[in-house]
Motif scaffolding. Structure first.
Motif, PDB file in Angstrom:
ATOM      1  N   ASN A  62       0.821  -1.209   0.000  1.00 30.76           N
ATOM      2  CA  ASN A  62       0.000   0.000   0.000  1.00 30.76           C
ATOM      3  C   ASN A  62       0.858   1.263   0.000  1.00 30.76           C
ATOM      4  N   LEU A  63       1.946   1.222   0.747  1.00 30.11           N
ATOM      5  CA  LEU A  63       2.850   2.369   0.802  1.00 30.11           C
ATOM      6  C   LEU A  63       3.529   2.596  -0.538  1.00 30.11           C
ATOM      7  N   ARG A  64       3.869   1.518  -1.218  1.00 30.30           N
ATOM      8  CA  ARG A  64       4.565   1.634  -2.498  1.00 30.30           C
ATOM      9  C   ARG A  64       3.663   2.155  -3.619  1.00 30.30           C
ATOM     10  N   MET A  65       2.361   2.214  -3.377  1.00 32.78           N
ATOM     11  CA  MET A  65       1.434   2.752  -4.380  1.00 32.78           C
ATOM     12  C   MET A  65       1.430   4.280  -4.395  1.00 32.78           C
ATOM     13  N   SER A  66       2.032   4.886  -3.384  1.00 33.24           N
ATOM     14  CA  SER A  66       1.989   6.338  -3.245  1.00 33.24           C
ATOM     15  C   SER A  66       3.356   6.952  -3.518  1.00 33.24           C
ATOM     16  N   ARG A  67       3.350   8.208  -3.956  1.00 28.71           N
ATOM     17  CA  ARG A  67       4.595   8.959  -4.148  1.00 28.71           C
ATOM     18  C   ARG A  67       4.861   9.781  -2.897  1.00 28.71           C
ATOM     19  N   ASP A  68       6.138   9.988  -2.593  1.00 28.44           N
ATOM     20  CA  ASP A  68       6.544  10.787  -1.426  1.00 28.44           C
ATOM     21  C   ASP A  68       5.863  10.302  -0.148  1.00 28.44           C
ATOM     22  N   VAL A  69       5.776   9.006   0.009  1.00 32.15           N
ATOM     23  CA  VAL A  69       5.090   8.411   1.151  1.00 32.15           C
ATOM     24  C   VAL A  69       5.988   8.435   2.390  1.00 32.15           C
ATOM     25  N   LYS A  70       5.350   8.599   3.554  1.00 30.55           N
ATOM     26  CA  LYS A  70       6.084   8.640   4.811  1.00 30.55           C
ATOM     27  C   LYS A  70       5.464   7.684   5.818  1.00 30.55           C
ATOM     28  N   VAL A  71       6.330   7.084   6.625  1.00 34.86           N
ATOM     29  CA  VAL A  71       5.912   6.299   7.790  1.00 34.86           C
ATOM     30  C   VAL A  71       6.576   6.941   9.001  1.00 34.86           C
ATOM     31  N   VAL A  72       5.774   7.373   9.949  1.00 36.20           N
ATOM     32  CA  VAL A  72       6.299   8.011  11.157  1.00 36.20           C
ATOM     33  C   VAL A  72       5.948   7.132  12.350  1.00 36.20           C
ATOM     34  N   VAL A  73       6.968   6.651  13.038  1.00 39.33           N
ATOM     35  CA  VAL A  73       6.786   5.723  14.152  1.00 39.33           C
ATOM     36  C   VAL A  73       7.061   6.456  15.455  1.00 39.33           C
ATOM     37  N   MET A  74       6.104   6.378  16.385  1.00 38.22           N
ATOM     38  CA  MET A  74       6.298   6.983  17.700  1.00 38.22           C
ATOM     39  C   MET A  74       7.246   6.119  18.519  1.00 38.22           C
ATOM     40  N   SER A  75       8.421   6.659  18.769  1.00 36.95           N
ATOM     41  CA  SER A  75       9.417   5.947  19.558  1.00 36.95           C
ATOM     42  C   SER A  75       9.505   6.601  20.926  1.00 36.95           C
ATOM     43  N   SER A  76      10.656   6.526  21.546  1.00 41.00           N
ATOM     44  CA  SER A  76      10.875   7.147  22.847  1.00 41.00           C
ATOM     45  C   SER A  76      12.368   7.368  23.029  1.00 41.00           C
ATOM     46  N   ARG A  77      12.696   8.480  23.674  1.00 44.27           N
ATOM     47  CA  ARG A  77      14.099   8.716  24.024  1.00 44.27           C
ATOM     48  C   ARG A  77      14.632   7.574  24.891  1.00 44.27           C
ATOM     49  N   MET A  78      13.719   6.890  25.606  1.00 45.52           N
ATOM     50  CA  MET A  78      14.143   5.774  26.443  1.00 45.52           C
ATOM     51  C   MET A  78      14.611   4.583  25.619  1.00 45.52           C
ATOM     52  N   GLY A  79      14.352   4.594  24.312  1.00 48.78           N
ATOM     53  CA  GLY A  79      14.871   3.558  23.431  1.00 48.78           C
ATOM     54  C   GLY A  79      16.250   3.869  22.901  1.00 48.78           C
ATOM     55  N   SER A  80      16.810   5.011  23.294  1.00 48.76           N
ATOM     56  CA  SER A  80      18.167   5.389  22.894  1.00 48.76           C
ATOM     57  C   SER A  80      19.173   4.757  23.854  1.00 48.76           C
ATOM     58  N   ILE A  81      20.085   3.959  23.318  1.00 51.76           N
ATOM     59  CA  ILE A  81      21.105   3.332  24.157  1.00 51.76           C
ATOM     60  C   ILE A  81      22.074   4.382  24.692  1.00 51.76           C
ATOM     61  N   GLY A  82      22.421   5.359  23.833  1.00 50.79           N
ATOM     62  CA  GLY A  82      23.309   6.428  24.274  1.00 50.79           C
ATOM     63  C   GLY A  82      22.705   7.240  25.406  1.00 50.79           C
ATOM     64  N   ASN A  83      21.413   7.477  25.334  1.00 52.77           N
ATOM     65  CA  ASN A  83      20.736   8.267  26.357  1.00 52.77           C
ATOM     66  C   ASN A  83      20.658   7.535  27.690  1.00 52.77           C
ATOM     67  N   ASN A  84      20.834   6.218  27.665  1.00 52.91           N
ATOM     68  CA  ASN A  84      20.688   5.421  28.882  1.00 52.91           C
ATOM     69  C   ASN A  84      21.861   5.591  29.843  1.00 52.91           C
ATOM     70  N   GLU A  85      22.872   6.345  29.436  1.00 55.57           N
ATOM     71  CA  GLU A  85      23.951   6.669  30.362  1.00 55.57           C
ATOM     72  C   GLU A  85      24.172   8.172  30.425  1.00 55.57           C
TER      73      GLU A  85
END
Length: 241
Positions: A128-151
């Motif tokens: 479905n995504l490949r049927m569109s031009r200039d398509v975007k997927v935005v995933v809600m993550s978290s700074r808590m998923g940053s390994i660098g931020n964990n220290e």
């Protein structure tokens, strides 16, 4: 007419994204949530989908066959709290995710939904995504998923084992999508500490979902292929991996 898919659309960030994008009458919205939602807006299609279930995701894919998607906002997820402790101490979120409290069931559930569920859903939506031009997927993550931020010396680190690890895994999954599917822009965004139904009480310093998405909407609009596979906060600042 842009077609926008939003997961976790029944509450929290997903509901706020749905409300915001529905204001534009040129948008058609595909709303997804595990829980049934009654929606009267004719421009909003609702699908009950459990991203823990491959069968449920396959059913969605068959329902969306030949339906292009211009923008996908993936906000469905879990915090990864040990449920029995969270029930006993709803105002003490930290107590339900410490090294002593954490258990296998909570870890596996968080990985199943946040990491594996994200992979299975995005893979199913690729046609479905490949049927569109200039398509975007935005995933809600978290700074808590940053390994660098964990220290990070200026921020609380450690603990939150299920949430941190499952979000880090999800981040890497999305990075791999960005590498393997270069025709689609994949972005990761930390929305801030948002007041949602992931926890039973309001955490200190939490902002409303509406405040968070008001910061994110202009960023999402301007992100392009050069931003694919990158990790930002809601102000557009890069977050370390």
């Amino acid at each position: 007419m842009p077609i926008i898919l939003i997961t976790g659309a029944a509450s929290g960030l997903g509901a706020a994204f749905l409300q915001a994008y529905a204001k534009d009458q040129t948008n058609t919205i595909i709303a997804i949530d595990r829980n049934e939602v009654e929606i009267s807006n004719p421009r909003v299609q609702f699908h009950a989908v459990d991203i823990r279930s491959q069968e449920s995701i396959n059913t969605l894919a068959s329902q969306l066959e030949d339906q292009p998607i211009d923008l996908a906002i993936h906000s469905a997820g879990v915090r990864g709290l040990v449920e029995a402790i969270h029930e006993q101490k709803p105002d003490d979120v930290a107590a339900a995710e410490t090294i002593a409290a954490m258990d296998l069931e909570t870890l596996m559930r968080a990985f199943h939904i946040n990491a594996a569920g994200t992979f299975m859903l995005l893979r199913a939506l690729l046609p479905n995504l490949r049927m569109s031009r200039d398509v975007k997927v935005v995933v809600m993550s978290s700074r808590m998923g940053s390994i660098g931020n964990n220290e990070h010396p200026k921020r609380a680190a450690g603990s939150a084992y299920a949430y941190r690890a499952s979000k880090a895994a999800m981040n890497d999954i999305v990075r791999s999508f960005a590498a393997d599917v270069p025709e689609v822009t994949f972005g990761l965004c930390h929305p801030g500490r948002v007041e949602t139904n992931l926890v039973r009480s309001k955490e200190e310093g939490a902002i409303s979902a509406e405040e968070s998405i008001n910061d994110m909407l202009p960023l999402i609009a301007k992100w392009s292929r050069k931003d694919s596979g990158k990790f930002y906060d809601r102000f557009g600042e890069t977050i370390e991996w």
